[in-house]
Design a protein around this motif. Structure first.
Motif, mmCIF file in Angstrom:
data_model
loop_
_atom_site.group_PDB
_atom_site.id
_atom_site.type_symbol
_atom_site.label_atom_id
_atom_site.label_comp_id
_atom_site.label_asym_id
_atom_site.label_seq_id
_atom_site.Cartn_x
_atom_site.Cartn_y
_atom_site.Cartn_z
ATOM 1 N N THR A 229 40.924 42.562 30.402
ATOM 2 C CA THR A 229 40.170 42.850 31.625
ATOM 3 C C THR A 229 40.685 42.015 32.788
ATOM 4 O O THR A 229 40.915 42.524 33.891
ATOM 5 N N ALA A 230 40.868 40.727 32.562
ATOM 6 C CA ALA A 230 41.356 39.838 33.616
ATOM 7 C C ALA A 230 42.768 40.212 34.052
ATOM 8 O O ALA A 230 43.091 40.172 35.241
ATOM 9 N N GLU A 231 43.618 40.564 33.082
ATOM 10 C CA GLU A 231 44.994 40.966 33.409
ATOM 11 C C GLU A 231 44.993 42.186 34.328
ATOM 12 O O GLU A 231 45.740 42.237 35.316
ATOM 13 N N GLN A 232 44.142 43.151 34.042
ATOM 14 C CA GLN A 232 44.068 44.355 34.865
ATOM 15 C C GLN A 232 43.519 44.046 36.254
ATOM 16 O O GLN A 232 44.013 44.551 37.259
ATOM 17 N N GLN A 233 42.513 43.194 36.300
ATOM 18 C CA GLN A 233 41.929 42.826 37.584
ATOM 19 C C GLN A 233 42.919 42.053 38.455
ATOM 20 O O GLN A 233 42.924 42.206 39.679
ATOM 21 N N LEU A 234 43.745 41.231 37.859
ATOM 22 C CA LEU A 234 44.760 40.497 38.612
ATOM 23 C C LEU A 234 45.711 41.458 39.311
ATOM 24 O O LEU A 234 46.089 41.248 40.468
ATOM 25 N N GLN A 235 46.102 42.505 38.616
ATOM 26 C CA GLN A 235 47.004 43.484 39.210
ATOM 27 C C GLN A 235 46.315 44.271 40.325
ATOM 28 O O GLN A 235 46.906 44.524 41.374
ATOM 29 N N GLU A 236 45.061 44.635 40.110
ATOM 30 C CA GLU A 236 44.333 45.412 41.120
ATOM 31 C C GLU A 236 44.092 44.601 42.387
ATOM 32 O O GLU A 236 44.147 45.137 43.501
ATOM 33 N N LEU A 237 43.824 43.307 42.233
ATOM 34 C CA LEU A 237 43.511 42.457 43.383
ATOM 35 C C LEU A 237 44.748 41.757 43.938
ATOM 36 O O LEU A 237 44.649 41.055 44.946
ATOM 37 N N GLY A 271 39.654 31.665 47.192
ATOM 38 C CA GLY A 271 39.811 32.572 48.312
ATOM 39 C C GLY A 271 38.725 33.629 48.315
ATOM 40 O O GLY A 271 37.532 33.327 48.307
ATOM 41 N N GLU A 272 39.117 34.886 48.265
ATOM 42 C CA GLU A 272 38.162 35.996 48.293
ATOM 43 C C GLU A 272 37.767 36.458 46.893
ATOM 44 O O GLU A 272 37.105 37.492 46.750
ATOM 45 N N ASN A 273 38.139 35.692 45.875
ATOM 46 C CA ASN A 273 37.877 36.116 44.503
ATOM 47 C C ASN A 273 37.126 35.039 43.721
ATOM 48 O O ASN A 273 37.225 33.844 44.033
ATOM 49 N N THR A 274 36.388 35.493 42.725
ATOM 50 C CA THR A 274 35.689 34.597 41.811
ATOM 51 C C THR A 274 36.316 34.716 40.432
ATOM 52 O O THR A 274 36.476 35.820 39.899
ATOM 53 N N VAL A 275 36.680 33.576 39.856
ATOM 54 C CA VAL A 275 37.314 33.524 38.543
ATOM 55 C C VAL A 275 36.285 33.039 37.519
ATOM 56 O O VAL A 275 35.632 32.013 37.725
ATOM 57 N N THR A 276 36.137 33.771 36.437
ATOM 58 C CA THR A 276 35.230 33.391 35.357
ATOM 59 C C THR A 276 36.050 33.150 34.092
ATOM 60 O O THR A 276 36.884 33.982 33.718
ATOM 61 N N CYS A 277 35.816 32.015 33.438
ATOM 62 C CA CYS A 277 36.583 31.671 32.247
ATOM 63 C C CYS A 277 35.679 30.969 31.245
ATOM 64 O O CYS A 277 34.545 30.595 31.556
ATOM 65 N N LYS A 278 36.200 30.762 30.045
ATOM 66 C CA LYS A 278 35.462 30.051 29.004
ATOM 67 C C LYS A 278 36.381 29.044 28.330
ATOM 68 O O LYS A 278 37.493 29.370 27.929
ATOM 69 N N PHE A 279 35.891 27.796 28.242
ATOM 70 C CA PHE A 279 36.675 26.721 27.648
ATOM 71 C C PHE A 279 36.415 26.637 26.143
ATOM 72 O O PHE A 279 35.279 26.784 25.678
ATOM 73 N N ASP A 280 37.468 26.401 25.413
ATOM 74 C CA ASP A 280 37.394 26.125 23.985
ATOM 75 C C ASP A 280 37.949 24.710 23.802
ATOM 76 O O ASP A 280 39.154 24.520 23.597
ATOM 77 N N ASP A 281 37.058 23.712 23.878
ATOM 78 C CA ASP A 281 37.505 22.316 23.872
ATOM 79 C C ASP A 281 38.085 21.891 22.532
ATOM 80 O O ASP A 281 38.953 21.018 22.472
ATOM 81 N N GLN A 282 37.627 22.507 21.452
ATOM 82 C CA GLN A 282 38.130 22.131 20.136
ATOM 83 C C GLN A 282 39.607 22.478 19.969
ATOM 84 O O GLN A 282 40.371 21.732 19.358
#
Length: 306
Positions: A229-237, A271-282
């Motif tokens: 999903t993120a890969e596709q959104q990067l290309q679109e934006l 900038g004009e975008n919001t990035v959502t991610c999830k950390f896996d600290d282990q």
């Protein structure tokens, strides 16, 4: 002349000269506060302090700009003549979003909560909130400077700009005979070729007398992944993937967030975008889940799916 010398504060207060003071603790403070004029403002993609890189080198692909203040110079572009011949510049600026920090110790993120003296860190929380960044010059357009390497929030006031000169700014081993070296050229008259020669000839001595503590050098970067999903959104934006990678691999979270809410969902605005991610600290991994364009509804910015 030295025995009769008085600073301006002493003269105005009719105080005795410096030489007549037996104890320097009785000397008046010449000036406790200094008023500075800002010469411009920095425009960046980071509208909030959240996720701003801690060092300019951690976001070397992100371009920002300095807009000079025309109230300082009628023709600000005149003050930049010759700067385009340098590859890098120092930027001195004011942490306008931080309150004055009067604590003598701070907790750097790399120490995991352990405190050290504020002057042994580059923490933005300081008694005098002044920042210093070395950035790569991209181009100069009239009174605007474009540069790569961003660790400032949008709207940061600029105090000064200085060119980076390896001959002076790169530490090198001091040999005894160097104290008797030929006269240096006056400021502004340095020869570019001599600077290149100096930086090259002393390259073998750069490490011999430069030391930093282990907690600074032992930096572990996270592995950054992007889902489909993120890969596709990067290309679109048309968002540069490497810019987000640089920000996240250095772990922009505070010590508080990292220890109290480990492996959590983390969002930040770029900038004009919001990035959502999830950390896996282990496993030292951060996975980018989505990149959404921010839509302004009145005075409240929201993601385009809200």
């Amino acid at each position: 002349m030295l025995q009769s010398f008085k600073c301006e504060a002493c003269k105005s207060n009719n105080q005795p000269s410096v030489s007549n003071h037996k104890d320097n603790s009785h000397l008046p403070d010449c000036k406790d506060e200094i008023s500075l004029n800002t010469i411009g403002v920095i425009k960046t993609m980071f509208l909030e302090k959240r996720a701003v890189p801690r060092q300019a080198s951690e976001a070397a692909r992100i371009i920002s700009r300095i807009e000079l203040n025309s109230r300082i110079f009628n023709n600000p572009e005149h003050s930049l003549e010759g700067l385009e011949t340098f590859s890098h510049i120092w930027i001195l600026y004011y942490f306008h979003r931080n309150q004055i920090h009067l604590k003598s110790k701070v907790a750097p993120p790399r120490l995991g909560g352990e405190r050290v003296g504020v002057f042994s860190t580059r923490s933005p929380h300081r008694p005098c909130p002044i920042g210093l960044s070395l950035v790569q010059l991209d181009r100069i357009d009239n009174g605007t400077i474009y540069f790569y390497g961003t660790d400032m929030v949008d709207g940061t006031p600029v105090l000064d700009i200085k060119p980076y000169i390896p001959q002076y700014d790169v530490p090198r081993k001091i040999e005894r005979q160097e104290f008797f070296s030929p006269r240096e050229a006056p400021d502004g008259e340095e020869n570019c070729e001599s600077v290149k020669t100096a930086s090259t000839s002393t390259s073998g001595n750069l490490v011999s007398n430069v030391t930093v503590p282990n907690w600074v050098t032992n930096c572990k970067y996270l592995s950054v992944t992007f889902n489909e999903t993120a890969e596709q959104q990067l290309q679109e934006l048309a968002v540069e993937k490497k810019s987000i990678t640089e920000i996240l691999r250095a772990d922009p979270r505070s010590v508080y967030l990292r220890t109290k809410y480990g492996s959590q969902i983390y969002t930040f605005q770029l900038g004009e975008n919001t990035v959502t991610c999830k950390f896996d600290d282990q496993n030292s991994i951060v996975n980018v889940l989505q990149v959404r364009k921010v839509v302004i509804l009145g005075d409240i910015p929201v993601s385009d799916d809200e």
